[in-house]
Write a protein that holds these residues in place. Structure first.
Motif, mmCIF file in Angstrom:
data_model
loop_
_atom_site.group_PDB
_atom_site.id
_atom_site.type_symbol
_atom_site.label_atom_id
_atom_site.label_comp_id
_atom_site.label_asym_id
_atom_site.label_seq_id
_atom_site.Cartn_x
_atom_site.Cartn_y
_atom_site.Cartn_z
ATOM 1 N N ALA A 11 54.013 -15.313 -129.848
ATOM 2 C CA ALA A 11 54.702 -14.169 -130.435
ATOM 3 C C ALA A 11 55.701 -13.554 -129.464
ATOM 4 C CB ALA A 11 53.684 -13.115 -130.874
ATOM 5 N N ASP A 12 55.357 -13.556 -128.153
ATOM 6 C CA ASP A 12 56.239 -12.951 -127.156
ATOM 7 C C ASP A 12 55.889 -13.521 -125.775
ATOM 8 O OD1 ASP A 12 57.808 -11.410 -125.492
ATOM 9 O OD2 ASP A 12 56.916 -9.495 -126.075
ATOM 10 N N ALA A 13 56.636 -14.535 -125.362
ATOM 11 C CA ALA A 13 56.368 -15.199 -124.079
ATOM 12 C C ALA A 13 56.716 -14.310 -122.887
ATOM 13 C CB ALA A 13 57.143 -16.512 -123.990
ATOM 14 N N ALA A 14 57.446 -13.234 -123.122
ATOM 15 C CA ALA A 14 57.824 -12.337 -122.024
ATOM 16 C C ALA A 14 56.862 -11.160 -121.867
ATOM 17 C CB ALA A 14 59.247 -11.810 -122.248
ATOM 18 N N ARG A 15 55.821 -11.163 -122.637
ATOM 19 C CA ARG A 15 54.846 -10.065 -122.563
ATOM 20 C C ARG A 15 54.230 -10.025 -121.159
ATOM 21 N NH1 ARG A 15 50.224 -9.031 -127.178
ATOM 22 N NH2 ARG A 15 49.317 -7.185 -126.217
ATOM 23 N N PRO A 16 54.155 -8.865 -120.540
ATOM 24 C CA PRO A 16 53.625 -8.760 -119.173
ATOM 25 C C PRO A 16 52.187 -9.253 -119.066
ATOM 26 C CG PRO A 16 54.699 -6.710 -119.839
ATOM 27 C CD PRO A 16 54.614 -7.574 -121.065
ATOM 28 N N LEU A 17 51.866 -9.823 -117.906
ATOM 29 C CA LEU A 17 50.523 -10.367 -117.669
ATOM 30 C C LEU A 17 49.429 -9.320 -117.864
ATOM 31 C CD1 LEU A 17 51.198 -12.608 -114.546
ATOM 32 C CD2 LEU A 17 50.796 -13.357 -116.896
ATOM 33 N N HIS A 18 49.704 -8.077 -117.424
ATOM 34 C CA HIS A 18 48.661 -7.053 -117.580
ATOM 35 C C HIS A 18 48.405 -6.740 -119.056
ATOM 36 C CE1 HIS A 18 52.256 -4.463 -117.473
ATOM 37 N NE2 HIS A 18 51.539 -3.615 -118.195
ATOM 38 N N ASP A 19 49.439 -6.777 -119.899
ATOM 39 C CA ASP A 19 49.248 -6.572 -121.343
ATOM 40 C C ASP A 19 48.428 -7.707 -121.943
ATOM 41 O OD1 ASP A 19 50.721 -4.254 -121.265
ATOM 42 O OD2 ASP A 19 52.434 -5.058 -122.382
ATOM 43 N N LEU A 20 48.766 -8.941 -121.557
ATOM 44 C CA LEU A 20 48.005 -10.092 -122.038
ATOM 45 C C LEU A 20 46.552 -9.991 -121.585
ATOM 46 C CD1 LEU A 20 50.598 -12.928 -121.316
ATOM 47 C CD2 LEU A 20 49.920 -12.060 -123.564
ATOM 48 N N ASP B 18 44.837 -7.287 -120.826
ATOM 49 C CA ASP B 18 44.161 -6.238 -121.600
ATOM 50 C C ASP B 18 43.751 -6.754 -122.983
ATOM 51 O OD1 ASP B 18 44.525 -4.483 -119.504
ATOM 52 O OD2 ASP B 18 46.197 -3.395 -120.432
ATOM 53 N N ALA B 19 44.607 -7.573 -123.580
ATOM 54 C CA ALA B 19 44.341 -8.063 -124.928
ATOM 55 C C ALA B 19 43.199 -9.088 -124.969
ATOM 56 C CB ALA B 19 45.608 -8.685 -125.521
ATOM 57 N N VAL B 20 43.003 -9.826 -123.860
ATOM 58 C CA VAL B 20 41.973 -10.877 -123.877
ATOM 59 C C VAL B 20 40.815 -10.595 -122.926
ATOM 60 C CG1 VAL B 20 43.612 -12.648 -124.601
ATOM 61 C CG2 VAL B 20 43.138 -12.339 -122.161
ATOM 62 N N GLY B 21 40.877 -9.469 -122.210
ATOM 63 C CA GLY B 21 39.774 -9.092 -121.330
ATOM 64 C C GLY B 21 39.753 -9.809 -119.991
ATOM 65 N N LEU B 22 40.940 -10.126 -119.458
ATOM 66 C CA LEU B 22 41.031 -10.787 -118.153
ATOM 67 C C LEU B 22 41.989 -10.020 -117.241
ATOM 68 C CD1 LEU B 22 41.437 -14.563 -119.125
ATOM 69 C CD2 LEU B 22 39.368 -13.434 -118.279
ATOM 70 N N SER B 23 41.891 -10.289 -115.957
ATOM 71 C CA SER B 23 42.829 -9.715 -115.006
ATOM 72 C C SER B 23 44.177 -10.435 -115.136
ATOM 73 C CB SER B 23 42.309 -9.885 -113.576
ATOM 74 O OG SER B 23 42.345 -11.263 -113.223
ATOM 75 N N ARG C 210 46.702 -17.820 -114.091
ATOM 76 C CA ARG C 210 46.100 -19.131 -113.825
ATOM 77 C C ARG C 210 45.936 -19.926 -115.118
ATOM 78 N NH1 ARG C 210 43.110 -16.044 -110.169
ATOM 79 N NH2 ARG C 210 41.343 -15.870 -111.608
ATOM 80 N N ARG C 211 45.475 -19.257 -116.163
ATOM 81 C CA ARG C 211 45.302 -19.952 -117.438
ATOM 82 C C ARG C 211 46.647 -20.413 -118.011
ATOM 83 N NH1 ARG C 211 40.475 -19.332 -120.854
ATOM 84 N NH2 ARG C 211 38.831 -18.438 -119.563
ATOM 85 N N LEU C 212 47.641 -19.543 -117.966
ATOM 86 C CA LEU C 212 48.954 -19.922 -118.498
ATOM 87 C C LEU C 212 49.551 -21.074 -117.692
ATOM 88 C CD1 LEU C 212 50.488 -16.442 -119.376
ATOM 89 C CD2 LEU C 212 49.598 -18.168 -120.958
ATOM 90 N N THR C 213 49.368 -21.049 -116.384
ATOM 91 C CA THR C 213 49.856 -22.146 -115.546
ATOM 92 C C THR C 213 49.172 -23.450 -115.937
ATOM 93 O OG1 THR C 213 50.357 -20.656 -113.717
ATOM 94 C CG2 THR C 213 50.055 -22.993 -113.168
ATOM 95 N N ARG C 214 47.859 -23.421 -116.124
ATOM 96 C CA ARG C 214 47.108 -24.612 -116.549
ATOM 97 C C ARG C 214 47.601 -25.108 -117.905
ATOM 98 N NH1 ARG C 214 42.794 -24.560 -119.795
ATOM 99 N NH2 ARG C 214 42.309 -22.394 -119.314
ATOM 100 N N LEU C 215 47.855 -24.197 -118.829
ATOM 101 C CA LEU C 215 48.326 -24.582 -120.161
ATOM 102 C C LEU C 215 49.723 -25.194 -120.109
ATOM 103 C CD1 LEU C 215 46.943 -21.486 -122.094
ATOM 104 C CD2 LEU C 215 46.152 -23.863 -122.340
#
Length: 159
Positions: A16-25, A27-32, A38-43
């Motif tokens: 939906a928005d690849a530019a969404r800040p890491l902290h927002d992401l 907060d949405a999934v419960g991770l730092s 790290r997950r996005l890099t792996r993906l």
């Protein structure tokens, strides 16, 4: 590589928005933010995320007319199909090209400024080894999306 529920949620969010800040992401999934990174890099490394792109508004760039073109080639000669596919790949105004089964061989989606330009482009693209083609100018874009349904995510994030 198996994907878990958090991967699925992240994929849906960045679609939906690849530019969404890491902290927002995060907060949405419960991770730092670092765990999200790290997950996005792996993906990305594994090819689940192929590319991050900006989605532009064709109207703002003078290419607001979408046409769907049905194409039937003259025969099933593989050389003709190869040449046709190369022409489609080389033309930036071709947004999508699908090989299909049935009375037509291909469905092609074109962007152009107007009907006259669409006709000109069609004559250029479909002049070799094409038995017939039918251009269907779009009256209105109801939905246009590249979003892929993510397993386990019920809300839609497409446009």
């Amino acid at each position: 590589m198996p994907l878990d529920e958090i991967d699925h949620l992240l994929l849906d969010l960045v679609q939906a928005d690849a530019a969404r800040p890491l902290h927002d992401l995060g907060d949405a999934v419960g991770l730092s933010p670092s765990a999200v990174q790290r997950r996005l890099t792996r993906l990305r490394v594994t090819g689940v995320i192929r590319v991050d792109v900006a989605v532009l508004d064709p109207d703002e760039l003078g290419a607001g007319m979408t046409s769907v073109v049905l194409v039937a080639l003259t025969d099933d000669d593989e050389k003709h199909h190869t040449a046709f596919r190369k022409r489609m790949l080389a033309e930036r105004r071709v947004q999508h090209c699908y090989s299909i089964v049935g009375q037509w061989d291909y469905v092609v989606v074109l962007l152009s400024p107007d009907l006259k330009a669409s006709r000109h482009l069609s004559r250029k693209l479909f002049d070799q080894h094409v038995k017939r083609f039918e251009t269907l100018p779009a009256f209105e874009v109801v939905k246009s999306s590249q979003s892929v349904p993510v397993p386990g995510v019920s809300r839609g994030s497409g446009r």
